[in-house]
Motif scaffolding. Sequence first.
Motif, PDB file in Angstrom:
ATOM      1  N   GLN A 365       0.678  -1.176  -0.010  1.00 32.30           N
ATOM      2  CA  GLN A 365       0.168  -0.094   0.123  1.00 32.30           C
ATOM      3  C   GLN A 365       0.938   1.340   0.129  1.00 32.30           C
ATOM      4  OE1 GLN A 365      -2.476  -0.569   3.362  1.00 32.30           O
ATOM      5  NE2 GLN A 365      -3.976  -1.816   2.235  1.00 32.30           N
ATOM      6  N   ILE A 366       1.951   1.120   0.827  1.00 33.73           N
ATOM      7  CA  ILE A 366       2.749   2.411   0.646  1.00 33.73           C
ATOM      8  C   ILE A 366       3.684   2.537  -0.683  1.00 33.73           C
ATOM      9  CG2 ILE A 366       5.007   3.307   1.746  1.00 33.73           C
ATOM     10  CD1 ILE A 366       2.468   3.341   3.713  1.00 33.73           C
ATOM     11  N   PHE A 367       3.709   1.420  -1.194  1.00 35.51           N
ATOM     12  CA  PHE A 367       4.539   1.254  -2.497  1.00 35.51           C
ATOM     13  C   PHE A 367       3.572   1.924  -3.445  1.00 35.51           C
ATOM     14  CE2 PHE A 367       4.724  -0.901  -6.707  1.00 35.51           C
ATOM     15  CZ  PHE A 367       5.864  -0.663  -7.035  1.00 35.51           C
ATOM     16  N   VAL A 368       2.270   1.853  -3.457  1.00 34.00           N
ATOM     17  CA  VAL A 368       1.236   2.257  -4.427  1.00 34.00           C
ATOM     18  C   VAL A 368       0.950   3.697  -4.101  1.00 34.00           C
ATOM     19  CG1 VAL A 368      -1.093   2.378  -5.236  1.00 34.00           C
ATOM     20  CG2 VAL A 368       0.125   0.103  -4.805  1.00 34.00           C
ATOM     21  N   CYS A 369       0.972   4.205  -2.827  1.00 35.42           N
ATOM     22  CA  CYS A 369       0.772   5.623  -2.493  1.00 35.42           C
ATOM     23  C   CYS A 369       1.946   6.467  -2.877  1.00 35.42           C
ATOM     24  CB  CYS A 369       0.249   5.568  -1.230  1.00 35.42           C
ATOM     25  SG  CYS A 369      -1.491   4.880  -0.883  1.00 35.42           S
ATOM     26  N   ASN A 370       2.866   5.872  -2.528  1.00 38.93           N
ATOM     27  CA  ASN A 370       4.474   6.812  -2.881  1.00 38.93           C
ATOM     28  C   ASN A 370       4.506   6.921  -4.490  1.00 38.93           C
ATOM     29  OD1 ASN A 370       6.942   7.647  -2.361  1.00 38.93           O
ATOM     30  ND2 ASN A 370       7.646   5.903  -3.434  1.00 38.93           N
ATOM     31  N   ILE A 371       4.103   5.700  -5.330  1.00 39.36           N
ATOM     32  CA  ILE A 371       4.162   6.183  -6.769  1.00 39.36           C
ATOM     33  C   ILE A 371       3.183   6.985  -7.169  1.00 39.36           C
ATOM     34  CG2 ILE A 371       3.478   4.865  -8.871  1.00 39.36           C
ATOM     35  CD1 ILE A 371       5.045   2.272  -8.094  1.00 39.36           C
ATOM     36  N   VAL A 372       2.074   6.998  -6.692  1.00 33.94           N
ATOM     37  CA  VAL A 372       1.017   8.207  -7.241  1.00 33.94           C
ATOM     38  C   VAL A 372       1.322   9.471  -6.715  1.00 33.94           C
ATOM     39  CG1 VAL A 372      -1.481   9.011  -6.779  1.00 33.94           C
ATOM     40  CG2 VAL A 372      -0.814   6.571  -6.903  1.00 33.94           C
ATOM     41  N   VAL A 373       2.015   9.632  -5.641  1.00 38.72           N
ATOM     42  CA  VAL A 373       2.419  11.138  -4.904  1.00 38.72           C
ATOM     43  C   VAL A 373       3.733  11.494  -6.049  1.00 38.72           C
ATOM     44  CG1 VAL A 373       3.660  12.192  -3.188  1.00 38.72           C
ATOM     45  CG2 VAL A 373       1.512  10.896  -2.677  1.00 38.72           C
ATOM     46  N   SER A 374       4.554  10.478  -6.168  1.00 37.60           N
ATOM     47  CA  SER A 374       5.753  10.734  -6.876  1.00 37.60           C
ATOM     48  C   SER A 374       5.173  11.067  -8.448  1.00 37.60           C
ATOM     49  CB  SER A 374       6.543   9.528  -7.156  1.00 37.60           C
ATOM     50  OG  SER A 374       7.171   9.224  -5.605  1.00 37.60           O
ATOM     51  N   ILE A 375       4.480  10.313  -9.072  1.00 33.25           N
ATOM     52  CA  ILE A 375       3.721  10.843 -10.405  1.00 33.25           C
ATOM     53  C   ILE A 375       3.376  12.229 -10.405  1.00 33.25           C
ATOM     54  CG2 ILE A 375       1.935  10.617 -11.930  1.00 33.25           C
ATOM     55  CD1 ILE A 375       2.451   7.231 -11.397  1.00 33.25           C
ATOM     56  N   GLY A 376       2.603  12.597  -9.247  1.00 34.05           N
ATOM     57  CA  GLY A 376       2.315  14.060  -9.157  1.00 34.05           C
ATOM     58  C   GLY A 376       3.272  15.025  -8.991  1.00 34.05           C
ATOM     59  N   VAL A 377       4.057  14.614  -8.230  1.00 34.61           N
ATOM     60  CA  VAL A 377       5.272  15.665  -7.956  1.00 34.61           C
ATOM     61  C   VAL A 377       6.141  15.752  -9.157  1.00 34.61           C
ATOM     62  CG1 VAL A 377       7.353  16.126  -6.684  1.00 34.61           C
ATOM     63  CG2 VAL A 377       5.536  15.377  -5.407  1.00 34.61           C
ATOM     64  N   GLY A 378       6.419  14.576  -9.846  1.00 37.83           N
ATOM     65  CA  GLY A 378       7.148  14.653 -11.165  1.00 37.83           C
ATOM     66  C   GLY A 378       6.249  15.556 -12.163  1.00 37.83           C
ATOM     67  N   ILE A 379       5.268  15.458 -12.362  1.00 40.43           N
ATOM     68  CA  ILE A 379       4.580  16.243 -13.332  1.00 40.43           C
ATOM     69  C   ILE A 379       4.530  17.645 -12.977  1.00 40.43           C
ATOM     70  CG2 ILE A 379       2.275  16.882 -14.211  1.00 40.43           C
ATOM     71  CD1 ILE A 379       1.456  13.700 -13.961  1.00 40.43           C
ATOM     72  N   GLY A 380       4.244  17.790 -11.637  1.00 46.03           N
ATOM     73  CA  GLY A 380       4.268  19.320 -11.229  1.00 46.03           C
ATOM     74  C   GLY A 380       5.855  19.985 -11.571  1.00 46.03           C
ATOM     75  N   TYR A 381       6.900  19.445 -11.057  1.00 45.08           N
ATOM     76  CA  TYR A 381       8.206  19.772 -11.145  1.00 45.08           C
ATOM     77  C   TYR A 381       8.701  20.135 -12.601  1.00 45.08           C
ATOM     78  CZ  TYR A 381       9.983  19.178  -6.424  1.00 45.08           C
ATOM     79  OH  TYR A 381      10.312  19.259  -4.936  1.00 45.08           O
ATOM     80  N   SER A 382       8.017  19.280 -13.563  1.00 46.82           N
ATOM     81  CA  SER A 382       8.384  19.621 -14.921  1.00 46.82           C
ATOM     82  C   SER A 382       7.566  20.666 -15.400  1.00 46.82           C
ATOM     83  CB  SER A 382       8.156  18.186 -15.699  1.00 46.82           C
ATOM     84  OG  SER A 382       8.867  17.006 -15.196  1.00 46.82           O
ATOM     85  N   ALA A 383       6.679  20.803 -14.880  1.00 39.95           N
ATOM     86  CA  ALA A 383       5.807  21.894 -15.551  1.00 39.95           C
ATOM     87  C   ALA A 383       6.403  23.451 -14.948  1.00 39.95           C
ATOM     88  CB  ALA A 383       4.285  22.139 -15.037  1.00 39.95           C
ATOM     89  N   MET A 384       6.976  23.377 -13.892  1.00 43.31           N
ATOM     90  CA  MET A 384       7.325  24.733 -13.195  1.00 43.31           C
ATOM     91  C   MET A 384       8.344  25.490 -13.916  1.00 43.31           C
ATOM     92  SD  MET A 384       7.572  23.448  -9.201  1.00 43.31           S
ATOM     93  CE  MET A 384       6.410  22.676  -8.436  1.00 43.31           C
ATOM     94  N   PRO A 385       9.489  24.859 -14.545  1.00 40.63           N
ATOM     95  CA  PRO A 385      10.315  25.658 -15.377  1.00 40.63           C
ATOM     96  C   PRO A 385       9.799  26.159 -16.780  1.00 40.63           C
ATOM     97  CG  PRO A 385      11.374  23.658 -14.770  1.00 40.63           C
ATOM     98  CD  PRO A 385       9.739  23.520 -14.452  1.00 40.63           C
ATOM     99  N   ALA A 386       8.782  25.629 -17.356  1.00 37.89           N
ATOM    100  CA  ALA A 386       8.239  25.904 -18.446  1.00 37.89           C
ATOM    101  C   ALA A 386       7.455  27.619 -18.095  1.00 37.89           C
ATOM    102  CB  ALA A 386       7.103  25.113 -19.157  1.00 37.89           C
ATOM    103  N   LEU A 387       6.702  27.404 -16.991  1.00 31.78           N
ATOM    104  CA  LEU A 387       6.123  28.654 -16.552  1.00 31.78           C
ATOM    105  C   LEU A 387       6.962  29.894 -16.350  1.00 31.78           C
ATOM    106  CD1 LEU A 387       3.286  26.919 -14.384  1.00 31.78           C
ATOM    107  CD2 LEU A 387       2.925  28.506 -16.353  1.00 31.78           C
ATOM    108  N   ILE A 388       8.141  29.546 -15.498  1.00 37.02           N
ATOM    109  CA  ILE A 388       9.188  30.502 -15.041  1.00 37.02           C
ATOM    110  C   ILE A 388       9.853  30.945 -16.544  1.00 37.02           C
ATOM    111  CG2 ILE A 388      11.351  30.909 -14.100  1.00 37.02           C
ATOM    112  CD1 ILE A 388       9.259  30.268 -11.957  1.00 37.02           C
ATOM    113  N   MET A 389      10.228  30.145 -17.385  1.00 40.40           N
ATOM    114  CA  MET A 389      10.950  30.704 -18.564  1.00 40.40           C
ATOM    115  C   MET A 389       9.799  31.491 -19.310  1.00 40.40           C
ATOM    116  SD  MET A 389      13.800  27.890 -19.274  1.00 40.40           S
ATOM    117  CE  MET A 389      12.701  26.458 -19.510  1.00 40.40           C
ATOM    118  N   SER A 390       8.499  31.420 -19.349  1.00 40.61           N
ATOM    119  CA  SER A 390       7.683  32.119 -20.175  1.00 40.61           C
ATOM    120  C   SER A 390       7.647  33.571 -19.984  1.00 40.61           C
ATOM    121  CB  SER A 390       6.229  31.427 -19.896  1.00 40.61           C
ATOM    122  OG  SER A 390       5.634  31.784 -18.834  1.00 40.61           O
ATOM    123  N   ALA A 391       8.091  33.801 -18.602  1.00 40.05           N
ATOM    124  CA  ALA A 391       8.135  35.312 -18.100  1.00 40.05           C
ATOM    125  C   ALA A 391       9.407  35.900 -17.739  1.00 40.05           C
ATOM    126  CB  ALA A 391       7.099  35.100 -16.868  1.00 40.05           C
TER     127      ALA A 391
END
Length: 486
Positions: A365-391
Amino acid sequence: MKPRDNKPVNPRVLIAVLCFGGLLASFMQTLVIPIVGRLPVYLDTTSDNASWVITATLLTAAVATPIAGRLADMFGKRRIILVCIGAMIIGSVICAMTSMVVPMIIGRGIQGLAMGVIPCGISLLRDKLDPARIPGAIATMSATLGVGGAIGLPVAAWITQTFDWHMIFWTAAGLAVFTFVLVFTLVGESDARSPGTFDFVGAAGLTAALVSLLLALSKGASWGWASGLTVGLTIFGLVTFAVWGWFELRTRTPLVDLRVSAQPVILLTNAVSILVGFSLMAIGLAAPQLLQIPHIPGLVDYGMGQTILATGLILAPGGLMMMFFSPVSARMNIKIGPKITLLTGSVVVAVGYLMSVFMMSEPWQIFVCNIVVSIGVGIGYSAMPALIMSAAPLHQMAAANSLNSLMRSIGTAIASALLSTILASSVIEIGGGHHVPTESAFRLVFIIGSGVAVVAALLALSIPYKFVRHSGGSTTIETTTISEKV
């Protein structure tokens, strides 16, 4: 061996080399986690003194990140990346050659300077790659901030269980030398430069403010949150930040251009970065403890009794998923825009923590939940530089990305202080004077993680960023401050 400056290089090689450097830099953050409980014995010191081995890296990484970004804009991103990797080598060798606490703290502090590799690498990719390759490359590089630590945990655990504990530092030194050679021979320099002189006063002021506040956050639990030292450092840090901001607004070449940073797109993205960094630390702090607590029927039914190595192997796939989803995030940036991508990542993190509230009794259960959280963090982290560099202006790209990385680090520091206090304040004794956090304390941490992610999603939704895709294949990105053709 001669360095490559402006000579062409295979884009895939450039991306691979810089991302490997980013992975290694973030690996420095979790390098000593497997041996943190044994450090007092290894270094013949107290637990409080040994805790500085981790705190020193946190402090220097936070201070080095914005300074490295400004220096990179002025003198060249590749050059500063090499300096950061060189610091990693020196720090690792110092740690590998000592069993005394003071040299160890110094070495770990020097290792923390390596974190400048990630924002400088992001900016260098922006300068050197064709526009079509930029989104995916930057998303992958940004994801290394979390991936390296997650992957490094089981690797460090295996090394310490198999060899002498000094070997983890010799391994880090060897990998750093290898990375230095790769960057020196294969990575070209960027022509983009920022005019002006280095803001030594601003650097000193930011250093004093960050060190004061981060020390209060990281050591407040052991010093006492109401102690004179904790309160004094907090007040000093806040006052210094205010004076620093006043000075930065009045200097011609500031370390951090606060007028650029105050643009709504950058300001709100950095605010979300703090919250997503908080969310990453919440699962990273709670999950290993939950997995390693012994299972005692009738007393600690929620304990899982996993070894350090098993814990690392259970959590490592989360880091791999962050890396795997970075190109997915890049495609999302192109198809739906980085604002909605960041919103999506925050929502996924919130869902992962909500699952954790009800799924915390079995390792899978920890394995699954950690993967879901990590996917979300990975998607979020990858979007931040694109927003920063647009401005952000092109000549301030490294500094802007460095500030964004700093905001993530501040989020993890806040989470570490707050959530450690929660876990330490609600404990039960399991015998022999040993105490472990209660099940309700872990559940509260997961609830807070979900709530913080929801706030991040709401802030992401409020970013004034408009994304318009035309049928002809081109994409126009409009914000309140710029219009840019991608």
